[in-house]
Design an enzyme around this catalytic site. Structure first.
Site, PDB file in Angstrom:
ATOM      1  N   TYR A   4       0.824  -1.216   0.000  1.00  0.00           N
ATOM      2  CA  TYR A   4       0.000   0.000   0.000  1.00  0.00           C
ATOM      3  C   TYR A   4       0.860   1.268   0.000  1.00  0.00           C
ATOM      4  O   TYR A   4       0.453   2.303  -0.512  1.00  0.00           O
ATOM      5  CB  TYR A   4      -0.928   0.050   1.218  1.00  0.00           C
ATOM      6  CG  TYR A   4      -2.023  -0.990   1.223  1.00  0.00           C
ATOM      7  CD1 TYR A   4      -2.239  -1.813   0.127  1.00  0.00           C
ATOM      8  CD2 TYR A   4      -2.853  -1.154   2.310  1.00  0.00           C
ATOM      9  CE1 TYR A   4      -3.236  -2.770   0.129  1.00  0.00           C
ATOM     10  CE2 TYR A   4      -3.861  -2.108   2.318  1.00  0.00           C
ATOM     11  CZ  TYR A   4      -4.041  -2.911   1.220  1.00  0.00           C
ATOM     12  OH  TYR A   4      -5.031  -3.851   1.227  1.00  0.00           O
TER      13      TYR A   4
ATOM     14  N   LYS B 261       3.414 -15.232   2.818  1.00  0.00           N
ATOM     15  CA  LYS B 261       3.396 -15.971   1.550  1.00  0.00           C
ATOM     16  C   LYS B 261       4.860 -16.230   1.179  1.00  0.00           C
ATOM     17  O   LYS B 261       5.338 -15.840   0.107  1.00  0.00           O
ATOM     18  CB  LYS B 261       2.653 -15.115   0.504  1.00  0.00           C
ATOM     19  CG  LYS B 261       2.359 -15.803  -0.812  1.00  0.00           C
ATOM     20  CD  LYS B 261       1.262 -16.836  -0.718  1.00  0.00           C
ATOM     21  CE  LYS B 261       1.101 -17.537  -2.052  1.00  0.00           C
ATOM     22  NZ  LYS B 261       0.294 -18.751  -1.965  1.00  0.00           N
TER      23      LYS B 261
ATOM     24  N   ASP C 269      -2.999 -18.099   1.847  1.00  0.00           N
ATOM     25  CA  ASP C 269      -4.116 -18.805   1.196  1.00  0.00           C
ATOM     26  C   ASP C 269      -4.683 -19.875   2.132  1.00  0.00           C
ATOM     27  O   ASP C 269      -5.899 -20.047   2.249  1.00  0.00           O
ATOM     28  CB  ASP C 269      -3.700 -19.391  -0.157  1.00  0.00           C
ATOM     29  CG  ASP C 269      -2.310 -20.000  -0.149  1.00  0.00           C
ATOM     30  OD1 ASP C 269      -1.560 -19.781   0.821  1.00  0.00           O
ATOM     31  OD2 ASP C 269      -1.959 -20.707  -1.113  1.00  0.00           O
TER      32      ASP C 269
ATOM     33  N   ASP D  49      -5.644  -6.807   5.688  1.00  0.00           N
ATOM     34  CA  ASP D  49      -6.837  -6.105   5.207  1.00  0.00           C
ATOM     35  C   ASP D  49      -7.920  -7.138   4.863  1.00  0.00           C
ATOM     36  O   ASP D  49      -9.081  -7.027   5.265  1.00  0.00           O
ATOM     37  CB  ASP D  49      -6.439  -5.296   3.963  1.00  0.00           C
ATOM     38  CG  ASP D  49      -7.497  -4.280   3.562  1.00  0.00           C
ATOM     39  OD1 ASP D  49      -8.544  -4.239   4.224  1.00  0.00           O
ATOM     40  OD2 ASP D  49      -7.272  -3.552   2.584  1.00  0.00           O
TER      41      ASP D  49
ATOM     42  N   ASP E   2     -11.284  -8.698   7.478  1.00  0.00           N
ATOM     43  CA  ASP E   2     -12.688  -8.630   7.038  1.00  0.00           C
ATOM     44  C   ASP E   2     -13.312 -10.020   7.032  1.00  0.00           C
ATOM     45  O   ASP E   2     -14.479 -10.198   7.389  1.00  0.00           O
ATOM     46  CB  ASP E   2     -12.784  -8.020   5.633  1.00  0.00           C
ATOM     47  CG  ASP E   2     -13.018  -6.520   5.695  1.00  0.00           C
ATOM     48  OD1 ASP E   2     -12.847  -5.947   6.790  1.00  0.00           O
ATOM     49  OD2 ASP E   2     -13.369  -5.914   4.659  1.00  0.00           O
TER      50      ASP E   2
END
Ligand code: NAD
Length: 356
Positions: free
Chosen positions: A135, A190, A222, A246, A250
């Site tokens: 980001y 990852k 994942d 992020d 959620d």
């Protein structure tokens, strides 16, 4: 102790009003000052984060934030949009650690889309790094590609990067939180594909040696996304970077079925923090008096715990919330047949009564 209260837009002022009443009822001598932010800041001073609001936030020991945003501001230049206020506050206050608990109260298991036995009693904490990652990494932009699959075409690019100290400090937040909870940290990355994640895993492994009482595991993002819906109760504290956090925070929020119940905290290195509900400004229900104030009231409880050192008062509020749920009171977002539907003010009043 000084608390900056920034109600914001949409349902923000309605839910903040209830949280303020709860804070007032604690009998503490907090100095509380309000200022406009988001669309309200833009309307009052032409900017979503007016200088006087930022100064107030800087001077305070903690910030209680409602929510910002309304579709009517969608046509404004990006830097004037309400949501920029959150990014500005995070940046100016160096808030780098986002804490999002996902708690599924036994009374609300029906609100989850998962089977009750999978979510009932769920209590996990997602710790997300907020200042770095893809980001904010530079370079980023849109340019004409000089190589790759389609040279000469337009391409967008961002840079994922994390320095060792950045990983270490978010890791410390996660391990410290785990010590006060179930003593388990799962670091999500990852590292099978990304160099950034390899460094992340190395640093977390090294840091884990300083917390021998906390069990550290690693998981690819994942797999973490799958495990969160398969067996979420196996997690205690999950720590991860900005992008993965992020998405996973959620996902974790949705396990509980109601976004109206979930608080959050964003902390700096000294535990000064900004506390806000995980949901947005809900313009579709703003002004109707039906918004659920519990996520904001629980955010105030987190504020007492993490920034103001008032653990006992935090627990008092959390118990009061549990009590009103056990009494069957529900706002529209968590209502099920057989429970008692109440509005924002009635829910706030019920928490006050339970506190007393
Ligand atoms: P939202 O969270 O505002 O609403 C999603 C759905 O959940 C809506 O149906 C809403 O009515 C419901 N909901 C949310 N909070 C609720 C509550 N407390 N009680 C009952 N129902 C509730 O998300 P959105 O609709 O995608 O976004 C609306 C605006 O909020 C946008 O402008 C967005 O940019 C902004 N936003 C702000 C924040 C923030 O202030 N931190 C976070 C997310 C979105």
């Amino acid at each position: 102790m000084k608390i900056a209260v920034l109600p914001g837009d949409g349902i923000g002022p309605e839910i903040i009003a209830q949280a303020r009443l709860v804070l007032d009822a604690l009998g503490e001598s907090f100095e509380i000052e309000e200022a406009p932010v988001g669309g309200a800041g833009y309307e009052a001073y032409g900017h979503p984060l007016p200088p006087q609001t930022l100064e107030l936030a800087k001077a305070a020991d903690a910030i209680l934030f409602g929510s910002v945003g309304d579709f009517k501001y969608d046509t404004l230049a990006r830097e004037l949009r309400p949501e920029q206020a959150i990014l500005g506050l995070r940046k100016h206050l160096a808030l780098f650690a986002n804490l999002r608990p996902a708690i599924c109260y036994p009374e609300l298991t029906a609100a989850s889309s998962l089977k009750p036995e999978i979510v009932s009693g769920l209590d996990i904490l997602i710790v997300r790094e907020l200042n770095g990652d893809v980001y904010f990494g530079s370079p980023k932009g849109i340019r004409t590609a000089s190589d790759g699959l389609f040279p000469g075409s337009r391409e967008g690019f961002d840079t994922m990067r994390y320095s060792e100290p950045e990983v270490r400090r978010i890791g410390q937040v996660a391990f410290t939180a785990a010590r006060k909870r179930g003593k388990k940290v799962c670091s999500v990355d990852k590292s099978n594909v990304l160099e950034t994640s390899q460094l992340w895993r190395e640093v977390m492994t090294d840091l884990g040696k300083s917390y021998p009482d906390v069990e550290l595991t690693h998981m690819y993002v994942d797999n973490a996304a799958m495990q969160l819906v398969k067996a979420p109760k196996a997690f205690d504290v999950v720590v991860t970077g900005n992008l993965f956090g992020d998405i996973l925070s959620d996902e974790a929020a949705m396990l509980t079925g109601s976004i109206g119940m979930l608080p959050s905290a964003s902390l700096d290195i000294k535990n000064k923090g900004l506390y806000e509900p995980s949901h947005g400004s809900a313009p579709d229900i703003a002004g109707k008096g039906i918004a659920n104030p519990l996520a904001t009231i629980l955010s105030a409880a987190m504020m007492l715990r993490y920034s103001l050192g008032k653990e006992e008062q935090a627990t008092r509020i959390e118990r009061a919330v549990q009590r009103v749920l056990a009494d069957g009171l529900r706002t529209v977002d968590i209502y099920t047949v057989g429970t008692i539907k109440v509005g924002t003010v009635e829910m706030g009043q019920a928490v006050l009564k339970a506190l007393a």
